[in-house]
Write a protein that holds these residues in place. Structure first.
Motif, PDB file in Angstrom:
ATOM      1  N   LYS A  34      -0.423  -0.312   4.273  1.00 24.41           N
ATOM      2  CA  LYS A  34       0.439   0.354   3.267  1.00 24.41           C
ATOM      3  C   LYS A  34       0.699   1.695   3.813  1.00 24.41           C
ATOM      4  O   LYS A  34      -0.014   2.386   4.599  1.00 24.41           O
ATOM      5  N   LYS A  35       2.024   1.947   3.828  1.00 22.31           N
ATOM      6  CA  LYS A  35       2.386   3.544   3.957  1.00 22.31           C
ATOM      7  C   LYS A  35       1.875   4.442   2.998  1.00 22.31           C
ATOM      8  O   LYS A  35       1.515   5.553   3.506  1.00 22.31           O
ATOM      9  N   ASP A  36       1.529   4.210   1.712  1.00 23.92           N
ATOM     10  CA  ASP A  36       1.053   5.179   0.803  1.00 23.92           C
ATOM     11  C   ASP A  36      -0.091   4.472   0.181  1.00 23.92           C
ATOM     12  O   ASP A  36       0.248   3.275  -0.347  1.00 23.92           O
ATOM     13  N   PRO A  37      -1.470   4.822  -0.379  1.00 29.23           N
ATOM     14  CA  PRO A  37      -2.404   4.319  -0.989  1.00 29.23           C
ATOM     15  C   PRO A  37      -1.783   3.723  -2.421  1.00 29.23           C
ATOM     16  O   PRO A  37      -2.397   2.762  -2.780  1.00 29.23           O
ATOM     17  N   ALA A  38      -0.924   4.460  -2.965  1.00 30.82           N
ATOM     18  CA  ALA A  38      -0.597   3.996  -4.320  1.00 30.82           C
ATOM     19  C   ALA A  38       0.476   2.977  -4.200  1.00 30.82           C
ATOM     20  O   ALA A  38       1.031   2.461  -5.328  1.00 30.82           O
ATOM     21  N   ASP A  39       1.185   2.652  -3.083  1.00 28.04           N
ATOM     22  CA  ASP A  39       2.139   1.648  -2.867  1.00 28.04           C
ATOM     23  C   ASP A  39       1.368   0.277  -3.624  1.00 28.04           C
ATOM     24  O   ASP A  39       0.279   0.047  -3.309  1.00 28.04           O
ATOM     25  N   PHE A  40       2.235  -0.428  -4.222  1.00 30.98           N
ATOM     26  CA  PHE A  40       1.834  -1.783  -5.030  1.00 30.98           C
ATOM     27  C   PHE A  40       2.370  -3.088  -4.631  1.00 30.98           C
ATOM     28  O   PHE A  40       3.615  -2.890  -4.130  1.00 30.98           O
ATOM     29  N   VAL A  41       1.782  -4.155  -4.460  1.00 29.97           N
ATOM     30  CA  VAL A  41       2.190  -5.328  -4.126  1.00 29.97           C
ATOM     31  C   VAL A  41       3.230  -6.013  -4.868  1.00 29.97           C
ATOM     32  O   VAL A  41       3.156  -6.298  -6.404  1.00 29.97           O
ATOM     33  N   LEU A  42       4.368  -6.296  -4.225  1.00 28.47           N
ATOM     34  CA  LEU A  42       5.682  -7.034  -5.037  1.00 28.47           C
ATOM     35  C   LEU A  42       5.255  -8.684  -4.587  1.00 28.47           C
ATOM     36  O   LEU A  42       5.740  -9.596  -5.560  1.00 28.47           O
ATOM     37  N   TRP A  43       4.807  -8.894  -3.322  1.00 26.11           N
ATOM     38  CA  TRP A  43       4.785 -10.547  -2.996  1.00 26.11           C
ATOM     39  C   TRP A  43       3.759 -10.201  -2.162  1.00 26.11           C
ATOM     40  O   TRP A  43       3.356  -9.424  -1.162  1.00 26.11           O
ATOM     41  N   LYS A  44       2.881 -11.402  -2.263  1.00 18.86           N
ATOM     42  CA  LYS A  44       1.505 -11.588  -1.493  1.00 18.86           C
ATOM     43  C   LYS A  44       1.436 -12.929  -0.716  1.00 18.86           C
ATOM     44  O   LYS A  44       2.066 -13.918  -1.186  1.00 18.86           O
ATOM     45  N   PRO A  45       0.946 -13.177   0.681  1.00 22.76           N
ATOM     46  CA  PRO A  45       0.820 -14.443   1.171  1.00 22.76           C
ATOM     47  C   PRO A  45      -0.192 -15.269   0.460  1.00 22.76           C
ATOM     48  O   PRO A  45      -1.161 -14.888  -0.001  1.00 22.76           O
ATOM     49  N   SER A  46       0.220 -16.572   0.463  1.00 24.38           N
ATOM     50  CA  SER A  46      -0.640 -17.689   0.067  1.00 24.38           C
ATOM     51  C   SER A  46      -0.927 -18.625   1.161  1.00 24.38           C
ATOM     52  O   SER A  46      -0.147 -19.482   1.553  1.00 24.38           O
ATOM     53  N   PRO A  47      -2.207 -18.309   1.994  1.00 20.52           N
ATOM     54  CA  PRO A  47      -2.507 -19.116   2.988  1.00 20.52           C
ATOM     55  C   PRO A  47      -2.991 -20.295   2.675  1.00 20.52           C
ATOM     56  O   PRO A  47      -3.344 -20.802   1.506  1.00 20.52           O
ATOM     57  N   GLY A  48      -3.161 -21.445   3.545  1.00 21.82           N
ATOM     58  CA  GLY A  48      -3.346 -22.729   3.434  1.00 21.82           C
ATOM     59  C   GLY A  48      -2.785 -23.562   2.157  1.00 21.82           C
ATOM     60  O   GLY A  48      -1.409 -23.498   2.156  1.00 21.82           O
ATOM     61  N   ASP A  49      -3.466 -24.222   1.364  1.00 20.34           N
ATOM     62  CA  ASP A  49      -3.091 -24.766   0.158  1.00 20.34           C
ATOM     63  C   ASP A  49      -2.996 -24.220  -0.957  1.00 20.34           C
ATOM     64  O   ASP A  49      -3.006 -24.537  -2.083  1.00 20.34           O
ATOM     65  N   MET A  50      -3.216 -22.730  -0.936  1.00 24.94           N
ATOM     66  CA  MET A  50      -3.043 -22.033  -2.045  1.00 24.94           C
ATOM     67  C   MET A  50      -1.791 -22.125  -2.518  1.00 24.94           C
ATOM     68  O   MET A  50      -0.695 -22.057  -1.980  1.00 24.94           O
ATOM     69  N   VAL A  51      -1.565 -21.855  -4.068  1.00 28.08           N
ATOM     70  CA  VAL A  51      -0.626 -22.160  -4.484  1.00 28.08           C
ATOM     71  C   VAL A  51       0.597 -20.944  -4.214  1.00 28.08           C
ATOM     72  O   VAL A  51       0.308 -19.860  -4.092  1.00 28.08           O
ATOM     73  N   GLY A  52       1.835 -21.266  -3.872  1.00 30.81           N
ATOM     74  CA  GLY A  52       2.808 -20.538  -3.228  1.00 30.81           C
ATOM     75  C   GLY A  52       4.328 -21.034  -3.203  1.00 30.81           C
ATOM     76  O   GLY A  52       4.641 -22.205  -3.477  1.00 30.81           O
ATOM     77  N   TRP A  53       5.059 -20.216  -2.906  1.00 30.14           N
ATOM     78  CA  TRP A  53       6.476 -20.623  -2.906  1.00 30.14           C
ATOM     79  C   TRP A  53       7.120 -19.936  -1.577  1.00 30.14           C
ATOM     80  O   TRP A  53       6.679 -19.006  -1.153  1.00 30.14           O
ATOM     81  N   GLU A  54       8.098 -20.891  -1.051  1.00 34.13           N
ATOM     82  CA  GLU A  54       8.752 -20.418   0.315  1.00 34.13           C
ATOM     83  C   GLU A  54       9.614 -19.174  -0.120  1.00 34.13           C
ATOM     84  O   GLU A  54      10.368 -19.084  -0.959  1.00 34.13           O
ATOM     85  N   SER A  55       9.589 -18.171   0.725  1.00 38.73           N
ATOM     86  CA  SER A  55      10.314 -16.881   0.501  1.00 38.73           C
ATOM     87  C   SER A  55      10.819 -16.286   1.744  1.00 38.73           C
ATOM     88  O   SER A  55      10.414 -16.979   3.024  1.00 38.73           O
ATOM     89  N   PRO A  56      11.564 -15.241   2.039  1.00 40.10           N
ATOM     90  CA  PRO A  56      12.190 -14.696   3.254  1.00 40.10           C
ATOM     91  C   PRO A  56      10.910 -13.896   4.063  1.00 40.10           C
ATOM     92  O   PRO A  56      10.934 -13.745   5.042  1.00 40.10           O
ATOM     93  N   TRP A  57       9.855 -14.059   3.188  1.00 37.30           N
ATOM     94  CA  TRP A  57       8.599 -13.236   4.044  1.00 37.30           C
ATOM     95  C   TRP A  57       7.502 -14.287   4.178  1.00 37.30           C
ATOM     96  O   TRP A  57       6.336 -13.937   4.226  1.00 37.30           O
ATOM     97  N   GLY A  58       7.821 -15.570   4.123  1.00 36.40           N
ATOM     98  CA  GLY A  58       6.910 -16.531   4.187  1.00 36.40           C
ATOM     99  C   GLY A  58       6.227 -17.072   2.932  1.00 36.40           C
ATOM    100  O   GLY A  58       6.680 -16.574   1.664  1.00 36.40           O
TER     101      GLY A  58
END
Length: 460
Positions: free
Chosen positions: A177-201
């Motif tokens: 994080k650049k700043d502690p207050a920055d919040f997540v818009l997209w997070k990785p889904s490793p392995g078989d965890m539910v997820g969708w393909e995106s420009p960021w994986g």
């Protein structure tokens, strides 16, 4: 008459003036469907159901678009599905159906639109991309985060300073994080965890971006009312404002922010550890939905509400009182031209439900005293109008007294047979048997009432 609402954004009560009276838009944050809804979840559903009814009454049903979302992808859902040994789809389908059933039992009408987060993933990816391109978000180690320093007036909705915001959000300390207050818009889904393909994986959306995208999809960049519980002001609604305004342009998003107060149970914060965690489903097994709904309306929506068993009992008595008044008017047709203006004026004044309840009780009391047929028809119309505005009196008196409180004790058939036997006993002048039947039924919670048209009964 004008409608006034307390606007969290301005911290004052304001006259509600929609952007377009022919297209009034309201978005309310809905449930994260991983378990049965608790009574705290139900409070905003009932409150915003009252507001939706009021808006439809004022502007016309076809001129109001009430949107309440379903969050069907979130870490709590993933954890619950794994714990239960079921698929995420099976879990969310089951819990969404239970939510609809429980809220319906509380008299809440369905929203006009109910978007599900998983059907708007493409829109989320698109908005996140826009935020990156405009310099308001950045990618780091498979995450995409909102850069709070890129928005000078971040925190304007909640009125918190930066230190308070960081503490209040219980932010995750992360080296990327650049700043502690920055919040997540997209997070990785490793392995078989539910997820969708995106420009960021492969990944999944953060919670806040979901509502920004669903409200835009259903109501556009700018709409009238955004609602939810007071607990959502920060960080959820604050972050929605940041995402939406930075993506869509300054001055967009919601014009009025309406938040209901906190709910406690028997004077304490509701928690499983204290043993006072109450689901709506559990409460519906103890009292009819209309009694629970009325109890929800006894406190002004912006004030705290302490949920107590004594309060529910009193609310049940008060609903009985309203249905008794309606039952006493069964011999007259209602004058449907009547509108309960005292109830309406109370609701137009920032949803003052305690005052509205006082008004409907006054109508019931007046109806119980009235003898003129025309006057009784007028009061019946007022009573039903008030019930419609408050979501009460949705049954006939017979349905309420005979079925709404459950069927503990003798069945309807058994009761009717005993009433017939009692009538025969009275005809035979066997008054001892007649009294015995009446007393025995009362002992098991069934009250007989003799009137000019015969004997009626109700569960007590």
């Amino acid at each position: 008459m004008k409608l006034y609402l307390y606007n969290t954004a301005s911290r004052q009560k304001e006259e509600f003036i929609p952007n377009d009276p022919q297209n009034v838009g309201m978005y309310v944050c809905g449930p994260t469907v991983y378990d049965y809804a608790h009574i705290g979840n139900a409070r905003p559903v009932v409150i915003f159901d009252i507001l939706a009814r009021l808006l439809r009454d004022k502007y016309g049903a076809d001129c109001v678009n009430y949107v309440r979302n379903i969050t069907d992808v979130e870490d709590k859902i993933i954890d619950a599905a794994e714990k239960n040994g079921e698929s995420i789809e099976a879990l969310t389908t089951r819990t969404t159906a239970a939510f609809h059933e429980d809220m319906g039992a509380l008299g809440a009408l369905p929203p006009d639109r109910e978007p599900r987060a998983t059907l708007h993933i493409d829109g989320m990816i698109e908005m996140i991309t826009t935020l990156i391109n405009k310099g308001h978000a950045y990618e780091a180690e498979g995450h995409v985060l909102f850069d709070v320093q890129s928005m000078p007036d971040y925190g304007k909705l909640s009125g918190r300073n930066r230190d308070d915001m960081i503490a209040g959000a219980r932010v995750e300390v992360a080296p990327y994080k650049k700043d502690p207050a920055d919040f997540v818009l997209w997070k990785p889904s490793p392995g078989d965890m539910v997820g969708w393909e995106s420009p960021w994986g492969k990944g999944r959306p953060g919670w806040h971006i979901e509502c920004s995208v669903m409200s835009k999809a259903e109501l556009g960049d700018t709409f009238d009312i955004h609602g939810g519980g007071r607990d959502l002001i920060f960080p959820h609604h604050e972050n929605e404002v940041a995402q939406s305004c930075c993506a869509n342009g300054e001055g967009t998003f919601a014009k009025y922010w309406v938040h209901n107060g906190f709910l406690t149970v028997e004077g304490e914060k509701m928690s499983k550890s204290l043993g006072n965690f109450r689901t709506v489903r559990e409460l519906l097994a103890e009292a009819p939905g209309e009694a629970l709904r009325l109890n929800m309306l006894t406190a002004h929506y912006r004030q705290p509400l302490d949920w107590t068993s004594d309060g529910v009992k009193q609310s049940l008595t008060n609903v009985d009182r309203l249905y008794t008044a309606l039952q006493n008017l069964q011999d007259v047709e209602s004058d449907t031209s009547q509108v309960a203006e005292d109830v309406r004026s109370a609701l137009l004044d920032d949803l003052n439900t305690p005052k509205a309840l006082t008004a409907i009780y006054a109508i019931a009391s007046e109806a119980n005293k009235a003898t003129d047929k025309v006057e009784r028809a007028r009061l019946k119309g007022l009573l039903l109008s008030a019930g419609e505005q408050l979501g009460l009196l949705t049954m006939t008196p017979q349905e309420w007294f005979q079925n709404a409180k459950g069927e503990d004790g003798p069945s309807e058939t058994e009761i009717e047979e005993l009433i017939a036997e009692r009538a025969q006993a009275k005809q035979n002048k066997d008054f001892a048997r007649s009294d015995e039947i009446r007393d025995n039924l009362k002992a098991v919670g069934v009250l007989l009432e003799d009137g000019p048209s015969g004997t009626t009964w109700k569960r007590i």
